[in-house]
Design a protein around this motif. Structure first.
Motif, PDB file in Angstrom:
ATOM      1  N   GLY A  90       0.695  -1.006   0.005  1.00 18.30           N
ATOM      2  CA  GLY A  90      -0.003  -0.022   0.167  1.00 18.30           C
ATOM      3  C   GLY A  90       0.960   1.145   0.060  1.00 18.30           C
ATOM      4  N   VAL A 112       2.215   1.989  -3.438  1.00 19.53           N
ATOM      5  CA  VAL A 112       1.216   2.498  -4.473  1.00 19.53           C
ATOM      6  C   VAL A 112       0.899   3.792  -3.987  1.00 19.53           C
ATOM      7  CG1 VAL A 112      -1.217   2.522  -4.975  1.00 19.53           C
ATOM      8  CG2 VAL A 112      -0.115   0.158  -4.505  1.00 19.53           C
ATOM      9  N   LEU A 113       0.923   4.213  -2.859  1.00 21.64           N
ATOM     10  CA  LEU A 113       0.933   5.741  -2.395  1.00 21.64           C
ATOM     11  C   LEU A 113       2.233   6.628  -2.933  1.00 21.64           C
ATOM     12  CD1 LEU A 113      -0.425   8.124  -0.957  1.00 21.64           C
ATOM     13  CD2 LEU A 113       0.771   7.171   1.061  1.00 21.64           C
ATOM     14  N   ALA A 139       1.791   7.199  -6.809  1.00 24.99           N
ATOM     15  CA  ALA A 139       0.816   7.911  -7.313  1.00 24.99           C
ATOM     16  C   ALA A 139       1.417   9.284  -6.874  1.00 24.99           C
ATOM     17  CB  ALA A 139      -0.481   7.581  -6.531  1.00 24.99           C
ATOM     18  N   SER A 192       8.587   7.397 -10.412  1.00 26.43           N
ATOM     19  CA  SER A 192       7.448   6.647 -10.143  1.00 26.43           C
ATOM     20  C   SER A 192       7.648   5.230 -10.760  1.00 26.43           C
ATOM     21  CB  SER A 192       6.357   7.295 -10.450  1.00 26.43           C
ATOM     22  OG  SER A 192       6.251   7.540 -11.819  1.00 26.43           O
ATOM     23  N   PHE A 223     -10.353   3.194  -6.136  1.00 23.87           N
ATOM     24  CA  PHE A 223      -9.725   4.735  -6.353  1.00 23.87           C
ATOM     25  C   PHE A 223     -10.612   5.620  -5.653  1.00 23.87           C
ATOM     26  CE2 PHE A 223      -7.860   2.416  -9.730  1.00 23.87           C
ATOM     27  CZ  PHE A 223      -6.700   3.338 -10.174  1.00 23.87           C
ATOM     28  N   ARG A 261      -9.212   6.579  -2.429  1.00 23.72           N
ATOM     29  CA  ARG A 261      -7.826   7.221  -2.066  1.00 23.72           C
ATOM     30  C   ARG A 261      -7.824   8.519  -1.221  1.00 23.72           C
ATOM     31  NH1 ARG A 261      -4.279   6.619  -7.575  1.00 23.72           N
ATOM     32  NH2 ARG A 261      -3.956   4.828  -7.528  1.00 23.72           N
ATOM     33  N   VAL A 307      -6.976   7.626   1.954  1.00 26.12           N
ATOM     34  CA  VAL A 307      -5.517   7.018   2.083  1.00 26.12           C
ATOM     35  C   VAL A 307      -5.544   5.262   2.196  1.00 26.12           C
ATOM     36  CG1 VAL A 307      -3.515   6.730   3.387  1.00 26.12           C
ATOM     37  CG2 VAL A 307      -4.729   8.870   3.515  1.00 26.12           C
ATOM     38  N   PHE A 347      -5.489   3.229  -1.222  1.00 27.17           N
ATOM     39  CA  PHE A 347      -4.066   2.826  -1.722  1.00 27.17           C
ATOM     40  C   PHE A 347      -4.033   1.338  -1.401  1.00 27.17           C
ATOM     41  CE2 PHE A 347      -3.796   7.476  -1.656  1.00 27.17           C
ATOM     42  CZ  PHE A 347      -3.265   7.841  -2.853  1.00 27.17           C
ATOM     43  N   GLN A 405      -6.243  -0.816  -3.275  1.00 23.87           N
ATOM     44  CA  GLN A 405      -6.110  -1.122  -4.469  1.00 23.87           C
ATOM     45  C   GLN A 405      -4.989  -1.986  -4.503  1.00 23.87           C
ATOM     46  OE1 GLN A 405      -4.547   2.373  -6.392  1.00 23.87           O
ATOM     47  NE2 GLN A 405      -3.708   1.514  -8.042  1.00 23.87           N
TER      48      GLN A 405
END
Length: 367
Positions: A23, A26-27, A30, A59, A210, A213, A216, A219, A222
């Motif tokens: 997680g 992913v954060l 992004a 990224s 999504f 998000r 928080v 994420f 996801q």
């Protein structure tokens, strides 16, 4: 299978930590992609824009790590009879898996890029000042390319999960491009059902993730959805391609095992009985000395026989013979008495051989 797919990301001892790390990746991905791009302004100077774009390219790092973890999910599901969520340990191996997954994805996306580029180029044929015949041909090519691009998108999306599963199972990059084997495996009913189920899962769960998000938690949701989708893909590919697990499940504990029955008290360990003291051995009685055997008396030697002296006359010779006979008899009786006494004192000892007294021969009286 969908319930098992959502349980898989948090399964095992490494599952919760993997969800936390995934997680966060992913954060970070992004943030690195969206925040710098929000400052990009085409009318601004080029130098600040280049800095923003450079930061945005960072990224790619968390994306490679996430793709490496997804390949580990494929490997875990296809090779284990009872799979559990893998971990993010072994950074070098994780980056290697991520790069291989990215290479395979790019290779399957190449036809899409080629046919998509031709389809886009056909839209600008009118601005090139070409003749109507050439422009018509190019527009037809662009239309066919657009159809092929759409078909390539569907083919890549349909074959890519099987290719990644085959790569993870065999560990060779070439295994992801065995098209004959992949096509025959993906046309099975098991793969079709699994692929459609994963598609529905993405269609329903990803929009929710999504949307969350902003809190928080989206994420992390996801990441969970992405892992669950790979779990369904891996199972479908394993069934379609005939990938047998190489790691057998752990043996089930027996009913006698106390570890599986925590409510029952563990039996106390009985103390070992003390070893009995060794009794002392009775002393061996002293050996009594044997009485010495009595000495064996020697038998007195027999007196030597004195030779007969010839008599000077007949009367004297007869008297001498009579005297010798008397003395010989007395000596023999004395010797016999000594032998009897010696036999009684030796207590059955070996008796000396009897002395044989030879008959005395006397000389004939001389006339």
């Amino acid at each position: 299978m969908l319930g098992a797919a959502f349980d898989f990301p948090t399964s095992g001892s490494r599952g919760p930590r993997s969800v936390l790390v995934g997680g966060l990746l992913v954060l970070v991905s992004a943030l690195l992609l969206n925040v710098p791009l929000s400052f990009v302004d085409p009318e601004a100077p080029l130098r600040p824009q280049a800095i923003y774009l450079g930061v945005a390219t960072l990224s790619v790092v968390p994306v490679v790590l996430l793709r490496g973890y997804h390949l580990r999910v494929f490997r875990q599901v296809t090779t284990h009879a009872e799979p559990e969520a893998p971990g993010f340990g072994g950074l070098v191996g994780l980056v290697g898996d991520g790069l291989r997954a990215v290479v395979v994805a790019v290779a399957y996306a190449l036809p899409v890029a080629v046919f998509g580029g031709l389809a886009a180029a056909g839209q600008f044929t009118g601005e090139l000042g070409l003749t109507p015949a050439v422009e018509s041909v190019l527009r037809n090519v662009a239309g066919v390319s657009l159809v092929l691009a759409l078909f390539s998108v569907l083919a890549a999306a349909y074959l890519l999960p099987a290719a990644l599963a085959n790569l993870a199972y065999h560990g060779r990059l070439g295994a992801a491009f065995h098209l004959r084997r992949l096509v025959s495996g993906t046309l099975t009913e098991d793969y079709v059902v699994g692929w459609v189920g994963a598609l529905l899962l993405q269609t329903v769960a990803f929009p929710v993730a999504f949307a969350l998000r902003v809190l928080v938690v989206g994420f992390f949701l996801q990441f969970i959805v992405a892992v669950a989708v790979r779990y369904v893909w891996a199972h479908a590919a394993a069934d379609g391609l005939g990938l047998e697990p190489t790691v057998a499940p752990a043996p089930e504990p027996t009913e006698d095992s106390t570890a599986d029955r925590p409510d029952e008290p563990v039996p106390a360990i009985r103390p070992v009985d003390p070893v009995p003291a060794i009794r002392p051995v009775d002393p061996v009685p002293a050996v009594r000395p044997v009485a010495p055997e009595p000495a064996i008396h020697r038998v007195a030697p027999e007196p030597a026989i004195r030779p007969v002296q010839p008599a000077t006359d007949g009367t004297g010779a007869a008297e001498a013979d009579a005297d010798r006979a008397d003395s010989g008899d007395s000596e023999r009786s004395a010797d016999e008495d000594a032998d009897v006494d010696a036999d009684e004192e030796t207590d059955e000892e070996e008796s000396p051989p009897e002395t044989t007294i030879d008959e005395w021969s006397f000389g004939e009286d001389r006339a």
